[in-house]
Structures are given as structure tokens and as C-alpha cells.
Design a protein around this motif. Structure first.
Motif, short mmCIF file in Angstrom:
data_model
loop_
_atom_site.label_atom_id
_atom_site.label_comp_id
_atom_site.label_asym_id
_atom_site.label_seq_id
_atom_site.Cartn_x
_atom_site.Cartn_y
_atom_site.Cartn_z
N ARG A 1 55.91 71.52 -12.62
CA ARG A 1 55.25 70.28 -12.27
C ARG A 1 55.85 69.12 -13.06
O ARG A 1 55.80 67.83 -12.49
CB ARG A 1 53.86 70.48 -12.28
CG ARG A 1 53.16 69.48 -11.84
CD ARG A 1 51.73 69.55 -11.38
NE ARG A 1 51.03 68.36 -10.99
CZ ARG A 1 50.00 67.76 -11.56
NH1 ARG A 1 49.69 68.06 -12.82
NH2 ARG A 1 49.72 66.46 -11.26
N ALA A 2 55.79 69.25 -14.41
CA ALA A 2 56.17 68.03 -15.04
C ALA A 2 57.76 67.52 -14.96
O ALA A 2 57.95 66.28 -14.56
CB ALA A 2 56.38 68.52 -16.78
N ALA A 3 58.64 68.36 -14.55
CA ALA A 3 60.03 68.01 -14.20
C ALA A 3 59.94 67.40 -12.85
O ALA A 3 60.55 66.41 -12.56
CB ALA A 3 60.94 69.14 -14.27
N THR A 4 59.18 67.84 -11.75
CA THR A 4 59.01 67.20 -10.41
C THR A 4 58.45 65.49 -10.69
O THR A 4 58.80 64.74 -9.88
CB THR A 4 58.07 67.97 -9.82
OG1 THR A 4 58.50 69.27 -9.84
CG2 THR A 4 58.02 67.55 -8.10
N VAL A 5 57.55 65.64 -11.21
CA VAL A 5 57.03 64.24 -11.63
C VAL A 5 58.02 63.25 -12.29
O VAL A 5 57.99 62.17 -11.73
CB VAL A 5 55.58 64.33 -12.40
CG1 VAL A 5 55.38 62.83 -12.78
CG2 VAL A 5 54.51 64.95 -11.87
N LEU A 6 58.72 63.87 -13.29
CA LEU A 6 59.64 62.93 -13.91
C LEU A 6 60.82 62.42 -13.09
O LEU A 6 61.15 61.41 -12.80
CB LEU A 6 60.25 63.84 -15.02
CG LEU A 6 61.41 63.06 -15.67
CD1 LEU A 6 61.02 61.93 -16.32
CD2 LEU A 6 61.95 64.08 -16.80
N GLU A 7 61.26 63.45 -12.01
CA GLU A 7 62.32 63.44 -11.12
C GLU A 7 61.83 62.15 -10.16
O GLU A 7 62.52 61.42 -9.65
CB GLU A 7 62.70 64.77 -10.60
CG GLU A 7 63.87 64.34 -9.49
CD GLU A 7 64.33 65.83 -8.98
OE1 GLU A 7 65.27 65.82 -7.80
OE2 GLU A 7 63.97 66.94 -9.39
N ALA A 8 60.64 62.22 -9.64
CA ALA A 8 59.94 61.50 -8.48
C ALA A 8 59.95 60.05 -9.04
O ALA A 8 60.56 58.98 -8.50
CB ALA A 8 58.58 61.95 -8.40
N ILE B 1 50.41 55.28 -10.09
CA ILE B 1 50.38 56.48 -10.85
C ILE B 1 49.77 57.86 -10.14
O ILE B 1 50.31 58.95 -10.25
CB ILE B 1 49.57 55.98 -12.25
CG1 ILE B 1 50.25 55.12 -13.21
CG2 ILE B 1 49.13 57.27 -12.94
CD1 ILE B 1 49.38 54.29 -14.07
N ALA B 2 48.59 57.44 -9.58
CA ALA B 2 48.12 58.70 -8.80
C ALA B 2 48.90 59.05 -7.69
O ALA B 2 49.16 60.54 -7.69
CB ALA B 2 46.61 58.08 -8.07
N GLY B 3 49.65 58.31 -7.23
CA GLY B 3 50.67 58.88 -6.09
C GLY B 3 51.61 59.95 -6.77
O GLY B 3 52.10 60.72 -6.33
N TRP B 4 52.31 59.26 -7.81
CA TRP B 4 53.24 60.25 -8.43
C TRP B 4 52.77 61.40 -8.87
O TRP B 4 53.47 62.40 -8.65
CB TRP B 4 53.94 59.48 -9.66
CG TRP B 4 55.04 58.54 -9.12
CD1 TRP B 4 55.96 58.56 -8.27
CD2 TRP B 4 55.37 57.14 -9.84
NE1 TRP B 4 56.73 57.62 -8.23
CE2 TRP B 4 56.32 56.63 -9.37
CE3 TRP B 4 54.58 56.29 -10.66
CZ2 TRP B 4 56.97 55.45 -9.53
CZ3 TRP B 4 55.20 55.21 -11.13
CH2 TRP B 4 56.28 54.86 -10.33
N LEU B 5 51.68 61.51 -9.62
CA LEU B 5 51.15 62.78 -10.03
C LEU B 5 50.25 63.58 -9.01
O LEU B 5 50.97 64.96 -8.95
CB LEU B 5 49.77 62.46 -10.83
CG LEU B 5 49.99 61.85 -12.25
CD1 LEU B 5 49.07 61.38 -12.96
CD2 LEU B 5 50.98 62.80 -13.02
N ASP B 6 49.61 63.33 -8.00
CA ASP B 6 49.45 63.90 -6.75
C ASP B 6 50.40 64.31 -5.55
O ASP B 6 50.29 65.41 -5.15
CB ASP B 6 48.25 63.01 -5.96
CG ASP B 6 46.88 62.90 -7.08
OD1 ASP B 6 46.93 63.48 -8.02
OD2 ASP B 6 45.89 62.03 -6.71
N GLY B 7 51.38 63.65 -5.54
CA GLY B 7 52.47 63.78 -4.58
C GLY B 7 53.12 64.74 -4.97
O GLY B 7 53.83 65.27 -4.07
N CYS B 8 53.36 64.92 -6.41
CA CYS B 8 54.36 66.02 -6.81
C CYS B 8 53.54 67.39 -6.99
O CYS B 8 54.07 68.42 -7.50
CB CYS B 8 54.93 65.82 -8.47
SG CYS B 8 55.91 64.30 -8.19
#
Length: 300
Positions: free
Chosen positions: A151-158, A131-138
């Protein structure tokens, strides 16, 4: 000098409305759609900043809508009524089923301030490090920076690129990213209810465009919902001092924070809880939500 008496019901009747140009504009380009979503979010943020809005109740009802949207994406038949039953009529040893699990995940996600630990509790099958990786990585600059919807779309796409069938996980984390960037302490689900199954297959600018449109439409509905619940909450608070049953105050607080409440969940004996619910219905401040004679649920 004298001051007018504070009247929460009248205050609730004067809640601001979304400007008509936000709701009536017809635009196609990413830049223009992003402008409208920003305006809609700004107005929603203003609305949610009011003390007379029952924030926990708004979040819980938005979570129910998000859960219904996710269940629909999964091709399942359950809708709001079935989701309420799956969550609020669940016995201690019962399993909620797939639809109930989705609803519980959204309810847990909105219940606590945003943190990796809180998101991990909501998404029990997903590791906290992931979870942290997806949020911080984006967002390499740190949580809470950048354009909210982007940012929300980037997290969703990742998330969906790595786990294509993890729509609930992707949407909850995207909502967390959106809320963090807006400076909100809690999730206020907007994306899930506005995105279609086909939108979740999009990538890049196409996904961002879909997210901007989803946020604009959902923010409009959230403003209406917040205004309606603020009025209903004001009426409930106005009659609360007249309720003499022991535990009635705690019961009122439950109605002000939960989308639906079963009488058995109230801090009163069963018969007293049913009588209280019936009285609140007669007073017009609570509604019976199921239309059934038994296993009833009540909500503001």
C-alpha cells in the motif's frame, strides 16, 4: 511473596534484537523480500510496543534521517548538522530555507497522530482533499487494510505519477499509509532513508521490491536506534530527580521527545538553561551535538 524492584535501566539493556536470519539473508525475488520486510516490521512493532522506548524521540530522530535522505535526493548539500541548525536555531522572523522546510515537514508529520488534517499541516502546500484522495484512492477498501509495504508503494507511485518532483509529499504520504496499515497512531519514517533517487523513478513491482528492501534495512536501523535511545532515556530519567533547578522536569521531557534542543528553548532563564545542559553533559546523560562554543544544541 516479594517482587524484584523495577529497574528501567536494566530493562532497557534487555531489549530484543532483530533475528540474525532477517539481517543476513540474501534474496532477490519479490515474495522472499516481502517476507523479510514483514519479519523486520513485526520485530520493530514489538520493540515500539515497549513502554520504556521514548517513542516521540525515536520518531523525531527518524524524521531527521528521512529529511536528510530527501535533501540528498534533491541534490542539496545539507546534512544532519545543517538540518538541525536550520530548525532549532531558527529565529521568529527567519525563513528555514528549502532544506529546513523539508526537515520541518517531516518533524510536523511525525509529531501528531495520523490524520488528513495533521498531514495537511505538515504539507502546507498540498490541499487536504488531494491528500485524502491519494490515500483513499490507493486503498478502496479503506485506510489500514492490505499489505503495508504494498500500500505504501502504491501511494508513493500515485503521487509521483501525478507530481514527479513531489518526492517529500510522496514519501510522507507513503509513510502514513505504511503506518496506518500497521495500526500505528504516528508515522515512523522507514521508506525515505532506505530509497535511492533511482528507486523513486521505478514503478510497479520494481518499486515495490525497492520499498520492501528499504523497509527491511530501515527497520533494522530503527530497532537499533530504539534500543539505544531506550538505554539513554533510562539513564536520563534516573538522574532527573536530582535536578533541583526550577523547570528541570519540563526540560527533561523536552530532551526525551526532541532530537535536539537549544538552551534558549528550555523553560529556564538563559544562564540557568546553559548550566543545566552543562551539568547533564557532565553526568553523561545528554550530549552536545555541534562541537561549537556558541549556538550549541544538545540531545540524548
Amino acid at each position: 511473596m516479594t517482587f524484584a524492584r523495577h529497574d528501567p535501566i536494566n530493562d532497557a539493556e534487555t531489549l530484543p534484537r532483530m533475528p540474525s536470519w532477517v539481517t543476513s539473508a540474501r534474496v532477490e525475488g519479490l515474495e522472499d523480500v516481502a517476507f523479510l520486510s514483514g519479519a523486520a516490521l513485526s520485530h520493530l512493532d514489538l520493540m515500539l510496543g515497549r513502554a520504556d522506548v521514548p517513542h516521540a524521540l525515536v520518531r523525531d530522530r527518524l524524521a531527521l534521517r528521512a529529511a536528510e535522505a530527501c535533501v540528498r535526493v534533491e541534490g542539496r548539500p545539507e546534512r544532519v548538522a545543517e538540518l538541525r541548525d536550520a530548525v532549532h536555531l531558527l529565529r521568529p522572523d527567519d525563513l528555514p530555507g528549502p532544506a529546513g522546510e523539508t526537515c520541518l515537514a517531516w518533524r510536523h508529520a511525525v509529531a501528531r497522530p495520523i490524520s488528513i488534517q495533521a498531514l495537511h499541516r505538515a504539507l502546507a502546500g498540498v490541499e487536504a482533499e488531494k491528500i485524502a484522495g491519494w490515500l483513499d484512492g490507493c486503498d478502496p477498501r479503506g485506510a489500514g487494510t492490505g499489505a503495508p509495504v504494498t500500500r505504501a508503494a502504491t501511494v508513493l507511485e500515485a503521487v509521483l505519477a501525478e507530481a514527479p518532483r513531489a518526492e517529500v509529499t510522496g514519501l510522507i504520504l507513503a509513510e502514513a499509509a505504511l503506518a496506518q496499515t500497521l495500526g500505528w497512531t504516528h508515522l515512523g519514517p522507514l521508506l525515505a532513508a532506505g530509497l535511492k533517487r533511482t528507486d523513486l523513478r521505478k514503478r510497479g513491482d520494481d518499486l515495490r521490491l525497492a520499498c520492501h528492501r528499504a523497509v527491511t534495512a530501515s527497520a533494522l536501523e530503527a530497532v537499533r536506534l530504539a534500543a539505544d535511545l531506550a538505554r539513554r532515556a533510562a539513564h536520563l530519567k534516573a538522574v532527573a530527580p536530582k535536578l533541583r533547578a526550577k523547570g528541570a522536569g519540563e526540560a527533561v521531557e523536552m530532551f526525551l521527545s526532541c532530537d535536539a534542543v537549544a538552551p534558549t528553548a528550555l523553560p529556564l532563564p538563559d544562564r540557568a538553561a546553559r548550566r543545566l545542559c552543562d551539568r547533564l553533559v557532565k553526568l553523561g546523560v545528554v550530549r552536545e551535538l555541534t562541537g561549537r562554543d556558541t549556538s550549541r544544541l544538545y540531545g540524548v
